[in-house]
Design a protein around this motif. Structure first.
Motif: not given
Ligand code: SF4
Length: 422
Positions: A278-282, A284-289, A314-321
Motif C-alpha cells: 500500500f505504501n507503493i500505491r501511496a 504513486v498518489s503522492a507523485g514522489v520519485s 514475481i509475475p503476479e506482483i509485476a502485473q499488479l504494479l
C-alpha cells in the motif's frame, strides 16, 4: 459525536467499557493471580531487611546471579534477603507487594528496559507509612544501576547486585572470590580482540540485492537486509530505517523539502505482502520519485524462514504494479531463461545482477515510482529445503581458502601437492 447517517452512536458505551475494564476486569485479573499464586515470595524469613523483585526470565537470571555470588536459599535467609517473583506485571497486585515489603528497609527491582515494575511497586510502598528505599533504574545517589537500554545477562546482574548488596550485607566468601576473579580477568592484557563483524549468510542474495548506483541513498526496514546499515561500503549501505510497514512513507513527507530528487527504499517480500504494498500505491498518489527495491527471497528469513501470508509470485506482483501505475519495473535474476515465456507487463525489463547499478541509475532519472524486484532465494532457506529433500542436493562446490603465511610456507615445502585454489 457525529450524528451523520450511518454513524453508529452508542451513548455512554465507551465510558462504560473503560469503567468495566479498569474496575471490574482488573479486579478480576488480580483475584485470579492471587488464587493461582502467579506472584510468589520465593524466599523469605522473619529477619529479612532487603527484598529483590524481578519477573520472567530476569527472575531466573537473578537466581543464577545470586547462586554465583554464593547466595543459596540458606545464605539468603541468613543475610536477610527476600525474593519476589512477579508473574502478573499489569495490573500488579498491590496485596503481594504489601506482604513482600513488610519489614524491609530496601527493595531492589531488577528489570530490563523501562521502570515498569519499579513505578508500580513504588506507588504501593508509598502508602505503607514506613520508609522503604527502592533502587532499580537508579541507585540511592541517582546513579544508573540496571540500564533502560539493551538487555541484561546474569553476569551483568551478578556484578550489579554485588555492588548493591555489598553496601548492605556482609557478602559471602563466594561473592568475594568471584569479584577477585573478575578483577584478575579485567587486568589481563592478552585477551583476544578478534571480532566477527555482522554480515549476511554465505550465499545470501542481499549481498547483491542491496547494491546501489554511485551517489544513491537507500533506506531500509526490518528484515535481513537491515544489516546493510552497518556496511562500510557506501554502495550497499542503508542510511535510515523505517518501521515494518512504513517502507517509503517518510519520503512522501520529506521529498518536497529536500534538494534530493530520488531515493531507493528496500522492502522485503514479507514486508511487502504484510502491508508495504500500500505504501507503493501511496507513493504513486503522492507523485514522489522513488525506487522500491523488493528483495524477493521467498521467506520471512530473519525470523526462521516462515512463508509470507498472501504471497504472490514475481509475475503476479509485476502485473499488479503495472495496474497501479508504476512507471518502470525491472526484475533482476541470475537466470533470465526462467522469465522467457512468462507474461510480464510491457513496462517490465528482465536483467541480471551485474546490471543492477545501470538499472538503478536509469530508474533514478524517471519521474515517478519505479520498482526493482530482486529475485534471489534466501540461502539459508535453500539449504533447509535441500536437507529436507525439497530441492536437489548440489553437486559442485567451490572452496575458498585462505591460509596463514606460516601454514602456507609449510604447505609449499610439503611433497604433497595441494589441489585447492588459494
Ligand atoms: S537468513 Fe537468508 S536472507 Fe537472511 S541473511 Fe541469511 S541468507 Fe540472507
Amino acid at each position: 459525536m457525529s450524528n451523520a447517517p450511518g454513524y453508529l452512536y452508542l451513548p455512554g458505551f465507551n465510558i462504560n467499557t473503560e469503567q468495566n475494564l479498569y474496575y471490574e476486569r482488573h479486579d478480576a485479573v488480580r483475584a485470579y493471580a492471587r488464587a493461582n499464586a502467579l506472584d510468589r515470595i520465593v524466599v523469605r524469613s522473619t529477619r529479612d531487611r532487603i527484598g529483590i523483585v524481578a519477573a520472567g526470565k530476569t527472575f531466573t537470571d537473578v537466581r543464577q546471579a545470586l547462586r554465583e555470588l554464593g547466595y543459596d536459599d540458606h545464605a539468603l535467609n541468613a543475610a536477610g534477603i527476600r525474593l519476589l517473583k512477579i508473574g502478573l506485571l499489569c495490573p500488579m497486585d498491590p496485596e503481594i507487594v504489601r506482604e513482600f515489603a513488610h519489614g524491609l528497609s530496601d527493595i531492589i527491582v531488577v528489570e530490563e528496559k523501562r521502570d515498569f515494575l519499579e513505578r508500580q511497586i513504588g506507588r504501593v510502598v508509598c502508602d505503607l507509612g514506613t520508609p522503604v528505599r527502592i533502587v532499580g533504574k537508579f541507585d540511592e545517589r541517582g546513579k544508573p544501576l540496571f540500564p533502560i537500554q539493551g538487555a541484561m545477562d546474569f553476569d551483568f546482574i551478578a556484578d550489579t547486585l554485588w555492588g548493591v548488596l555489598a553496601q548492605r550485607v556482609a557478602p559471602p566468601e563466594a561473592a568475594r572470590h568471584r569479584a577477585r576473579r573478575l578483577e584478575t580477568i579485567a587486568k589481563r592484557t592478552s585477551v583476544a580482540s578478534l571480532r566477527r563483524s555482522l554480515n549476511f549468510c554465505s550465499g545470501c542474495p542481499h549481498n547483491i540485492g542491496v547494491r546501489l548506483a554511485e551517489g544513491q541513498v537507500a533506506w531500509g526496514s526490518p528484515g535481513c537486509h537491515i544489516f546493510a546499515a552497518l556496511s562500510p561500503e557506501p554502495t550497499r549501505r542503508i542510511e535510515a530505517v523505517t518501521q515494518f510497514g512504513g517502507e517509503g512513507l517518510p519520503w512522501i513527507g520529506l521529498a518536497p523539502f529536500t534538494s534530493r530528487k530520488h531515493i531507493v527504499q528496500n522492502v522485503g517480500d514479507g514486508g511487502l505482502f504484510h502491508s508495504a504494498y500500500f505504501n507503493i500505491r501511496a507513493a504513486v498518489s503522492a507523485g514522489v520519485s522513488i525506487t522500491f527495491k523488493i528483495l524477493y527471497n521467498g521467506a520471512i528469513a530473519n525470523t526462521g524462514g516462515q512463508a509470507s501470508v498472501s504471497a504472490r509470485t514475481i509475475p503476479e506482483i509485476a502485473q499488479l504494479l503495472a495496474t497501479d501505475r508504476i512507471v518502470r519495473i525491472a526484475v533482476i535474476t541470475k537466470d533470465r531463461r526462467t522469465y522467457r515465456s512468462v507474461d510480464l507487463p510491457s513496462n517490465t525489463i528482465v536483467r541480471e545482477p551485474g546490471d543492477m547499478e545501470a538499472v538503478l541509475k536509469e530508474f533514478e532519472a524517471v519521474n515517478g515510482v519505479t520498482v526493482v524486484i530482486y529475485d534471489g532465494q534466501c540461502a539459508n532457506e535453500r539449504r533447509r529445503q535441500q536437507k529436507r529433500g525439497k530441492l536437489p542436493t548440489p553437486t559442485q562446490f567451490t572452496i575458498v581458502q585462505r591460509m596463514c603465511a606460516r601454514i602456507a610456507a609449510r604447505a609449499a615445502r610439503s611433497p604433497i601437492a595441494c589441489r585447492c585454489k588459494r
